[in-house]
Design a protein around this motif. Structure first.
Motif, PDB file in Angstrom:
ATOM      1  N   GLU A 158      53.684   0.231 -36.052  1.00 36.66           N
ATOM      2  CA  GLU A 158      53.909  -1.327 -35.252  1.00 36.66           C
ATOM      3  C   GLU A 158      55.197  -1.266 -34.976  1.00 36.66           C
ATOM      4  OE1 GLU A 158      52.834  -4.710 -37.697  1.00 36.66           O
ATOM      5  OE2 GLU A 158      51.043  -3.608 -38.668  1.00 36.66           O
ATOM      6  N   LEU A 159      55.289  -1.825 -33.687  1.00 34.59           N
ATOM      7  CA  LEU A 159      56.529  -2.114 -33.055  1.00 34.59           C
ATOM      8  C   LEU A 159      57.637  -2.523 -33.927  1.00 34.59           C
ATOM      9  CD1 LEU A 159      55.867  -3.220 -29.369  1.00 34.59           C
ATOM     10  CD2 LEU A 159      56.715  -0.804 -30.246  1.00 34.59           C
ATOM     11  N   ARG A 160      58.802  -2.259 -33.957  1.00 32.71           N
ATOM     12  CA  ARG A 160      59.810  -2.837 -34.823  1.00 32.71           C
ATOM     13  C   ARG A 160      61.158  -2.189 -34.414  1.00 32.71           C
ATOM     14  NH1 ARG A 160      61.900   1.266 -37.489  1.00 32.71           N
ATOM     15  NH2 ARG A 160      60.756   2.584 -38.633  1.00 32.71           N
ATOM     16  N   ILE A 161      62.270  -3.025 -34.464  1.00 33.86           N
ATOM     17  CA  ILE A 161      63.564  -2.873 -34.083  1.00 33.86           C
ATOM     18  C   ILE A 161      64.030  -1.862 -35.243  1.00 33.86           C
ATOM     19  CG2 ILE A 161      63.800  -4.448 -32.223  1.00 33.86           C
ATOM     20  CD1 ILE A 161      65.817  -6.025 -34.256  1.00 33.86           C
ATOM     21  N   SER A 162      65.200  -1.077 -34.876  1.00 30.40           N
ATOM     22  CA  SER A 162      66.068  -0.423 -35.882  1.00 30.40           C
ATOM     23  C   SER A 162      67.459  -0.769 -35.717  1.00 30.40           C
ATOM     24  CB  SER A 162      65.614   1.107 -35.739  1.00 30.40           C
ATOM     25  OG  SER A 162      66.556   1.447 -34.698  1.00 30.40           O
ATOM     26  N   ASP A 163      68.490  -0.117 -36.445  1.00 34.97           N
ATOM     27  CA  ASP A 163      69.857  -0.568 -36.314  1.00 34.97           C
ATOM     28  C   ASP A 163      70.428   0.331 -34.983  1.00 34.97           C
ATOM     29  OD1 ASP A 163      69.322   2.195 -37.212  1.00 34.97           O
ATOM     30  OD2 ASP A 163      71.295   2.226 -38.698  1.00 34.97           O
ATOM     31  N   GLU A 164      69.460   1.127 -34.337  1.00 34.44           N
ATOM     32  CA  GLU A 164      69.736   1.703 -33.089  1.00 34.44           C
ATOM     33  C   GLU A 164      69.219   0.894 -31.853  1.00 34.44           C
ATOM     34  OE1 GLU A 164      69.621   5.963 -33.053  1.00 34.44           O
ATOM     35  OE2 GLU A 164      69.058   6.108 -35.279  1.00 34.44           O
ATOM     36  N   SER A 165      68.173   0.170 -32.332  1.00 34.88           N
ATOM     37  CA  SER A 165      67.566  -0.614 -31.151  1.00 34.88           C
ATOM     38  C   SER A 165      67.503  -2.343 -31.338  1.00 34.88           C
ATOM     39  CB  SER A 165      66.092  -0.202 -30.931  1.00 34.88           C
ATOM     40  OG  SER A 165      65.317  -0.721 -32.211  1.00 34.88           O
ATOM     41  N   SER A 166      67.874  -2.850 -30.218  1.00 36.46           N
ATOM     42  CA  SER A 166      67.950  -4.237 -30.182  1.00 36.46           C
ATOM     43  C   SER A 166      66.447  -4.965 -29.768  1.00 36.46           C
ATOM     44  CB  SER A 166      68.907  -4.974 -29.486  1.00 36.46           C
ATOM     45  OG  SER A 166      68.847  -4.688 -27.985  1.00 36.46           O
ATOM     46  N   GLU A 167      65.519  -4.310 -29.001  1.00 36.70           N
ATOM     47  CA  GLU A 167      64.385  -4.642 -28.651  1.00 36.70           C
ATOM     48  C   GLU A 167      63.597  -3.407 -28.264  1.00 36.70           C
ATOM     49  OE1 GLU A 167      64.070  -7.622 -25.520  1.00 36.70           O
ATOM     50  OE2 GLU A 167      66.364  -7.297 -25.159  1.00 36.70           O
ATOM     51  N   VAL A 168      62.332  -3.437 -28.792  1.00 35.81           N
ATOM     52  CA  VAL A 168      61.215  -2.408 -28.464  1.00 35.81           C
ATOM     53  C   VAL A 168      59.911  -2.843 -27.859  1.00 35.81           C
ATOM     54  CG1 VAL A 168      59.940  -0.651 -29.685  1.00 35.81           C
ATOM     55  CG2 VAL A 168      62.258  -1.196 -30.371  1.00 35.81           C
ATOM     56  N   ASP A 169      59.497  -2.344 -26.954  1.00 27.51           N
ATOM     57  CA  ASP A 169      58.231  -2.884 -26.208  1.00 27.51           C
ATOM     58  C   ASP A 169      57.960  -1.813 -25.288  1.00 27.51           C
ATOM     59  OD1 ASP A 169      56.140  -4.781 -25.656  1.00 27.51           O
ATOM     60  OD2 ASP A 169      57.730  -5.998 -25.020  1.00 27.51           O
ATOM     61  N   TRP A 170      56.196  -2.014 -24.875  1.00 26.32           N
ATOM     62  CA  TRP A 170      55.537  -1.280 -24.048  1.00 26.32           C
ATOM     63  C   TRP A 170      55.931  -1.714 -22.574  1.00 26.32           C
ATOM     64  CZ3 TRP A 170      53.777   3.203 -25.748  1.00 26.32           C
ATOM     65  CH2 TRP A 170      53.297   3.292 -27.134  1.00 26.32           C
ATOM     66  N   PHE A 171      55.874  -0.908 -21.503  1.00 28.96           N
ATOM     67  CA  PHE A 171      56.028  -1.367 -20.121  1.00 28.96           C
ATOM     68  C   PHE A 171      55.275  -0.588 -19.210  1.00 28.96           C
ATOM     69  CE2 PHE A 171      59.761  -2.488 -22.325  1.00 28.96           C
ATOM     70  CZ  PHE A 171      60.276  -3.456 -21.744  1.00 28.96           C
ATOM     71  N   THR A 172      54.595  -1.151 -18.312  1.00 30.55           N
ATOM     72  CA  THR A 172      53.960  -0.579 -17.154  1.00 30.55           C
ATOM     73  C   THR A 172      54.901   0.216 -16.378  1.00 30.55           C
ATOM     74  OG1 THR A 172      54.092  -2.237 -15.480  1.00 30.55           O
ATOM     75  CG2 THR A 172      51.960  -2.270 -16.909  1.00 30.55           C
ATOM     76  N   PRO A 173      54.499   1.267 -15.793  1.00 34.12           N
ATOM     77  CA  PRO A 173      55.558   2.270 -14.820  1.00 34.12           C
ATOM     78  C   PRO A 173      56.252   1.124 -13.932  1.00 34.12           C
ATOM     79  CG  PRO A 173      53.695   3.534 -15.332  1.00 34.12           C
ATOM     80  CD  PRO A 173      53.318   2.031 -15.867  1.00 34.12           C
ATOM     81  N   ASP A 174      55.514   0.220 -13.422  1.00 37.48           N
ATOM     82  CA  ASP A 174      56.048  -0.582 -12.344  1.00 37.48           C
ATOM     83  C   ASP A 174      57.168  -1.489 -13.058  1.00 37.48           C
ATOM     84  OD1 ASP A 174      54.716   0.464 -10.148  1.00 37.48           O
ATOM     85  OD2 ASP A 174      53.277  -1.341 -10.029  1.00 37.48           O
ATOM     86  N   GLU A 175      56.871  -2.066 -14.181  1.00 43.69           N
ATOM     87  CA  GLU A 175      57.857  -2.887 -15.061  1.00 43.69           C
ATOM     88  C   GLU A 175      59.164  -2.269 -15.364  1.00 43.69           C
ATOM     89  OE1 GLU A 175      54.966  -5.807 -17.311  1.00 43.69           O
ATOM     90  OE2 GLU A 175      55.330  -3.881 -18.196  1.00 43.69           O
ATOM     91  N   VAL A 176      58.977  -0.882 -15.606  1.00 44.30           N
ATOM     92  CA  VAL A 176      60.255  -0.146 -15.684  1.00 44.30           C
ATOM     93  C   VAL A 176      61.423   0.005 -14.653  1.00 44.30           C
ATOM     94  CG1 VAL A 176      61.207   2.375 -16.240  1.00 44.30           C
ATOM     95  CG2 VAL A 176      58.983   1.334 -17.367  1.00 44.30           C
ATOM     96  N   ASP A 177      60.962  -0.087 -13.466  1.00 44.00           N
ATOM     97  CA  ASP A 177      61.742  -0.104 -12.254  1.00 44.00           C
ATOM     98  C   ASP A 177      63.008  -1.237 -12.367  1.00 44.00           C
ATOM     99  OD1 ASP A 177      60.524   1.867 -11.091  1.00 44.00           O
ATOM    100  OD2 ASP A 177      59.327   0.864  -9.884  1.00 44.00           O
ATOM    101  N   CYS A 178      62.491  -2.520 -12.921  1.00 41.58           N
ATOM    102  CA  CYS A 178      63.156  -3.689 -13.168  1.00 41.58           C
ATOM    103  C   CYS A 178      64.313  -3.368 -14.256  1.00 41.58           C
ATOM    104  CB  CYS A 178      62.501  -4.905 -13.187  1.00 41.58           C
ATOM    105  SG  CYS A 178      61.440  -5.153 -11.529  1.00 41.58           S
TER     106      CYS A 178
END
Length: 155
Positions: free
Chosen positions: A112-132
């Motif tokens: 399951e998605l969770r953050i760590s001490d190395e990440s402040s956010e974690v999520d899934w993105f469509t390839p088009d969303e990555v561009d922004c």
């Protein structure tokens, strides 16, 4: 430890270390890519990190994805190798690391998605969303290589 990326910058500090690392383009069944917002530079990135003694490159990618995102993955291929001496990471402790990363391809198999001490956010993105998303050039290059079906062996 905060980090600053330098890419083809004539004012970049000189590298004093070279560390093998793995990053992973993790793609789910809907074609979305797993990304983390790095705690050290605030940029979106693929899960990944340095390889530890006693582990394989694939094991490194699997471990880093789980540690940084909470997602269990399996490795399904390779996107490319990224070893540009013009790309260095400067850390607050004085280490200046030359890029040496093998980018793997993977798919989620649990977790399951969770953050760590190395990440402040974690999520899934469509390839088009990555561009922004704010992302360092070398990470965007890896995502674009995957998106375009370019799988360079040497970079």
């Amino acid at each position: 430890m905060p980090r600053r990326d330098f890419e083809d910058d004539p004012n970049a500090p000189k590298a004093n270390s070279l560390v093998p690392a793995a990053s992973v383009v993790v793609v789910d069944s809907d074609g979305r890519v797993l990304l983390q917002r790095r705690a050290d530079n605030g940029m979106w990135a693929l899960p990944g990190g340095k390889m530890e003694l006693g582990e394989s490159l694939g094991d490194c990618g699997v471990r880093e994805a789980l540690e940084e995102t909470g997602i269990h993955i399996e490795i399904t291929g390779i996107v490319g190798t990224y070893t540009d001496p013009g790309h260095v990471f400067a850390y607050d402790d004085g280490e200046v690391r030359q890029e040496f990363s093998i980018c793997l391809l993977g798919r989620p198999v649990g977790g399951e998605l969770r953050i760590s001490d190395e990440s402040s956010e974690v999520d899934w993105f469509t390839p088009d969303e990555v561009d922004c998303l704010p992302m360092v050039t070398s990470i965007r290059k890896r995502v674009n290589d995957w998106r375009c079906g370019r799988f360079p062996v040497i970079r």
